[in-house]
Design a protein around this motif. Sequence first.
Motif, PDB file in Angstrom:
ATOM      1  N   SER A  66       0.831  -1.166  -0.051  1.00  0.00           N
ATOM      2  CA  SER A  66      -0.091   0.022  -0.060  1.00  0.00           C
ATOM      3  C   SER A  66       0.856   1.302   0.060  1.00  0.00           C
ATOM      4  CB  SER A  66      -1.048  -0.102   1.195  1.00  0.00           C
ATOM      5  OG  SER A  66      -1.717   1.182   1.082  1.00  0.00           O
ATOM      6  N   THR A  67       1.955   1.332   0.810  1.00  0.00           N
ATOM      7  CA  THR A  67       2.673   2.330   1.013  1.00  0.00           C
ATOM      8  C   THR A  67       3.513   2.796  -0.275  1.00  0.00           C
ATOM      9  OG1 THR A  67       4.550   1.387   1.915  1.00  0.00           O
ATOM     10  CG2 THR A  67       2.856   2.396   3.549  1.00  0.00           C
ATOM     11  N   ARG A  68       3.596   1.832  -1.027  1.00  0.00           N
ATOM     12  CA  ARG A  68       4.556   2.051  -2.411  1.00  0.00           C
ATOM     13  C   ARG A  68       4.220   2.911  -3.425  1.00  0.00           C
ATOM     14  NH1 ARG A  68       2.574  -0.677  -6.835  1.00  0.00           N
ATOM     15  NH2 ARG A  68       0.779  -2.190  -6.225  1.00  0.00           N
ATOM     16  N   VAL A  69       2.894   3.386  -3.550  1.00  0.00           N
ATOM     17  CA  VAL A  69       2.386   4.074  -4.493  1.00  0.00           C
ATOM     18  C   VAL A  69       2.766   5.598  -4.379  1.00  0.00           C
ATOM     19  CG1 VAL A  69       0.383   2.703  -4.932  1.00  0.00           C
ATOM     20  CG2 VAL A  69       0.030   4.636  -3.160  1.00  0.00           C
ATOM     21  N   MET A  70       2.764   6.342  -5.418  1.00  0.00           N
ATOM     22  CA  MET A  70       3.764   7.573  -5.539  1.00  0.00           C
ATOM     23  C   MET A  70       2.982   8.708  -4.619  1.00  0.00           C
ATOM     24  SD  MET A  70       5.042   7.987  -9.376  1.00  0.00           S
ATOM     25  CE  MET A  70       3.823   7.352 -10.287  1.00  0.00           C
ATOM     26  N   ALA A  71       1.643   8.951  -4.495  1.00  0.00           N
ATOM     27  CA  ALA A  71       1.305  10.222  -3.766  1.00  0.00           C
ATOM     28  C   ALA A  71       1.363   9.850  -2.375  1.00  0.00           C
ATOM     29  CB  ALA A  71      -0.241  10.276  -4.187  1.00  0.00           C
ATOM     30  N   THR A  72       1.442   8.532  -1.800  1.00  0.00           N
ATOM     31  CA  THR A  72       1.739   8.134  -0.414  1.00  0.00           C
ATOM     32  C   THR A  72       3.168   8.375  -0.138  1.00  0.00           C
ATOM     33  OG1 THR A  72       0.053   6.631  -0.685  1.00  0.00           O
ATOM     34  CG2 THR A  72       1.599   6.492   1.311  1.00  0.00           C
ATOM     35  N   SER A  73       4.325   7.897  -1.228  1.00  0.00           N
ATOM     36  CA  SER A  73       5.549   8.129  -0.960  1.00  0.00           C
ATOM     37  C   SER A  73       5.829   9.855  -1.000  1.00  0.00           C
ATOM     38  CB  SER A  73       6.225   7.749  -2.172  1.00  0.00           C
ATOM     39  OG  SER A  73       6.125   6.279  -2.200  1.00  0.00           O
ATOM     40  N   ALA A  74       5.047  10.528  -1.652  1.00  0.00           N
ATOM     41  CA  ALA A  74       5.426  12.070  -1.859  1.00  0.00           C
ATOM     42  C   ALA A  74       5.059  12.619  -0.371  1.00  0.00           C
ATOM     43  CB  ALA A  74       4.267  12.636  -3.205  1.00  0.00           C
ATOM     44  N   VAL A  75       3.964  12.312   0.164  1.00  0.00           N
ATOM     45  CA  VAL A  75       3.857  12.837   1.530  1.00  0.00           C
ATOM     46  C   VAL A  75       4.839  12.516   2.541  1.00  0.00           C
ATOM     47  CG1 VAL A  75       1.416  13.355   1.062  1.00  0.00           C
ATOM     48  CG2 VAL A  75       2.165  11.169   2.098  1.00  0.00           C
ATOM     49  N   GLY A  76       5.621  11.192   2.199  1.00  0.00           N
ATOM     50  CA  GLY A  76       6.581  10.878   3.004  1.00  0.00           C
ATOM     51  C   GLY A  76       7.895  11.717   2.665  1.00  0.00           C
ATOM     52  N   GLY A  77       7.894  12.046   1.484  1.00  0.00           N
ATOM     53  CA  GLY A  77       8.981  12.940   0.783  1.00  0.00           C
ATOM     54  C   GLY A  77       8.884  14.460   1.817  1.00  0.00           C
ATOM     55  N   GLN A  78       7.692  14.845   1.874  1.00  0.00           N
ATOM     56  CA  GLN A  78       7.320  15.969   2.685  1.00  0.00           C
ATOM     57  C   GLN A  78       7.656  15.924   4.023  1.00  0.00           C
ATOM     58  OE1 GLN A  78       4.613  18.262   1.246  1.00  0.00           O
ATOM     59  NE2 GLN A  78       3.859  19.353   3.062  1.00  0.00           N
ATOM     60  N   ALA A  79       7.522  14.874   4.581  1.00  0.00           N
ATOM     61  CA  ALA A  79       7.675  14.504   5.919  1.00  0.00           C
ATOM     62  C   ALA A  79       9.259  14.559   6.365  1.00  0.00           C
ATOM     63  CB  ALA A  79       7.267  13.152   6.439  1.00  0.00           C
ATOM     64  N   VAL A  80      10.104  14.083   5.265  1.00  0.00           N
ATOM     65  CA  VAL A  80      11.493  14.080   5.579  1.00  0.00           C
ATOM     66  C   VAL A  80      11.823  15.748   5.304  1.00  0.00           C
ATOM     67  CG1 VAL A  80      13.405  13.568   4.415  1.00  0.00           C
ATOM     68  CG2 VAL A  80      11.757  11.738   4.677  1.00  0.00           C
ATOM     69  N   GLY A  81      11.550  16.283   4.514  1.00  0.00           N
ATOM     70  CA  GLY A  81      11.953  17.807   4.185  1.00  0.00           C
ATOM     71  C   GLY A  81      11.689  18.661   5.421  1.00  0.00           C
ATOM     72  N   ILE A  82      10.546  18.253   6.048  1.00  0.00           N
ATOM     73  CA  ILE A  82      10.342  19.289   7.314  1.00  0.00           C
ATOM     74  C   ILE A  82      11.233  18.882   8.567  1.00  0.00           C
ATOM     75  CG2 ILE A  82       8.782  19.812   9.145  1.00  0.00           C
ATOM     76  CD1 ILE A  82       8.141  21.390   6.789  1.00  0.00           C
TER      77      ILE A  82
END
Length: 761
Positions: A394-410
């Motif tokens: 489930s987590t592998r899809v791109m929009a889910t991955s993208a919000v994970g990227g935002q979490a890392v950025g902050i």
Amino acid sequence: MTQEEASAKRTPKTIESAADLVIVGGGLTGTCAAITAARAGIKVTLIQDRPVLGGNCSSEVRLWILGATSHMGNNNRWAREGGVIDEIMLENIYRNPDGNPLIFDTVLLEKVIQESNITLLLNTAVFDLDKKTGNGSESDEIEVVHAFCSQNSTKYQVSAPLFCDASGDGIVGFLAGAAFRMGAESAEEFGEKFAPDKAYGELLGHSMYFYSKDAGRPVKFIPPSYALQDITEIPRYKTFNPKDFGCRLWWLEFGGRLDTVHDTEKIKWELWKVVYGAWNYIKNSGEFPESENMTLEWVGTIPGKRESRRFEGDYMLTQQDVVEQKTFEDTTAFGGWSLDLHPADGVYSDQSGCNQWHSKGVYSIPYRCYYSRNISNLFIAGRIISATHVAFASTRVMATSAVGGQAVGIAAALAKKYNCSPREVGTQHLEEYQLELWRSGQYLPQTHIADPADLVQKARISASSSLHLSELPGSDIWNVIEHSVAQMLPVTASIPAITIHIEALEDTVLEVELRRSSEVFNHTPDITLETKSIPLSAGKHEVSLDWSAGVAEACYVFICLMKNELLKVQYSDKRVTGILTVFNATNPAVSNYGKQEPTADLGVDTFEFWCPQRRPAGQNVAFRLSEPITLFEPKNLKNALHRPISAPNAWVADFTDENPSIKIEWNEKVTVSKIELVFDTDSDHPMENVIYVHPETVMPFCVSDLEIADGNGAVIGKISENHQTKQTIFLDNPVSTKSIQIKILSKNVHVPAALFEIRCY
């Protein structure tokens, strides 16, 4: 002229640089992480081994971006991801509603180069790294990465205190010695009942996409010698349709039995064999005369990867976390795609191309999944986060991955601010971390956020009007109830009687069910509160439905008109923020049509899908209520909720308000230097970036034009032609005032003005 004498060996030109954060991988995850971190004020070097950004969603691969909304094919209402990925998708739909992948490339590239804090290195691949040393031994901290650009024959050495691996295969984590897994865990290790057996396979394969077009004249096709000769090797070959192309043929998949890192080139060649063999079958088998004028327009040159390494963090997300929607103290992102496993044999499997099981709503992902447990300065993001094989599905899809990227950025910005490790951000600065994530637009399910710096929290808010929803008037749209249809309504305690208009084509019975979700934060109507059977003679009827049932807390109820093709119901042409009609229908976007019903104990729930229709369809049922719904008041503007959940969470003006406005007043003068507004851009719309054609470039609920005046009536800010969820007005000269007024200037006769939030700093 340059002339050099012969030498034994030369080294490439080398450029050394430093950053606060190095992100390796410029797919959607790395792109969102870089933009977020740069906006938070830190210097970022983004290293991407391809000529464009986006990875699987770039023009090189052309996979659509999806996440929790799942093509509107599940019960995750108002679930589109927020923040930077939302900004990107809204910009793309504004410029590119036809889904041209080349235009989407430009949207991503523009977003990155507009950030002065980002240094972008394209066509540059990391091949080595150095770790810090001390006392003669290597530490658990990365110091520098080494990369090479084949286009300019230049080597780059980039140092930083923080690194993020968003590379898909985890090249940085692998080289650094980070703990990882590859393949599927046993069902026993984490108690996951959906864990696959050896026969199904442990890895998801790669896919290759192609585009076709009608040339307007007959076009012949002579296949290359390496094309698949016997189409029956593909058990699903009978499902080919000449009109399908691109990622609609996601099931042209292969490689799950191989090493999906080191065998990628081998997998690519097999997929080329499959694609050209499939096209040969479509063009030359005689089964598809409609393909005579069709030609291949594009075939991918690199495959879209699904799975390879997964790196271990301080927590591993599991199937149970997804299905049970577990709450976490350190929630930092969310998902909502199904548990979506594919047979490892891919296109050569005789099984269904995918095996999808949804949860009843969106689920949380804890921060501990986004950094390495043993490399102290390494964030992990994208499909390589700390999750089991089943949860990864489930987590592998791109929009889910993208919000994970935002979490890392902050998180990286806070790690720089406090000179601490990624782990310490979560253990020492969690409250500030979640607040900054929320301010950046991230949705954190079941997580309370308080913003003490927001001046509006201490103000009184009033409005020129607020919607007291008593009816949605009927239009000339009458549709047969060929699928059960439900009007969703937000309520707090008692449920008002509702009057609808029904036409019976002959004598029959209208069956009605009143339902709600078992969890107020979900939108799966799995609890039936009351049922009614109403005999109707042929003709038109005004049907009133009153309810003895009530609800204990604010939630959505579903007035379900059960399938009956002898009945028509009248619809309205009015739309309102937080009001929606859904259908229990066969949805071709999901594999579990109408109802999710596992035939074995797989650790997932049985429930029905009630999904909206895409605009321009998807009208609300016309209705009249015995008591108005008064949940659209201006106080919602400071409840810290950016979308409908158990209530609309928005201020909505009355339909008749010609000049809607909001007034914010303080007892004493305050100094305002920044104003942030959150608009309704319809977070129920999935906004696929390719293949789909979207009917609008601006969401109908979105306020496009407004102005803001101070207490003296002087205009201090304007927004024009808005199509984004969040807009910020920076005041070059801060204003000292006891009040501000927001005047809505845009008009839509079918949709009243609405706002989710106003914040002042």
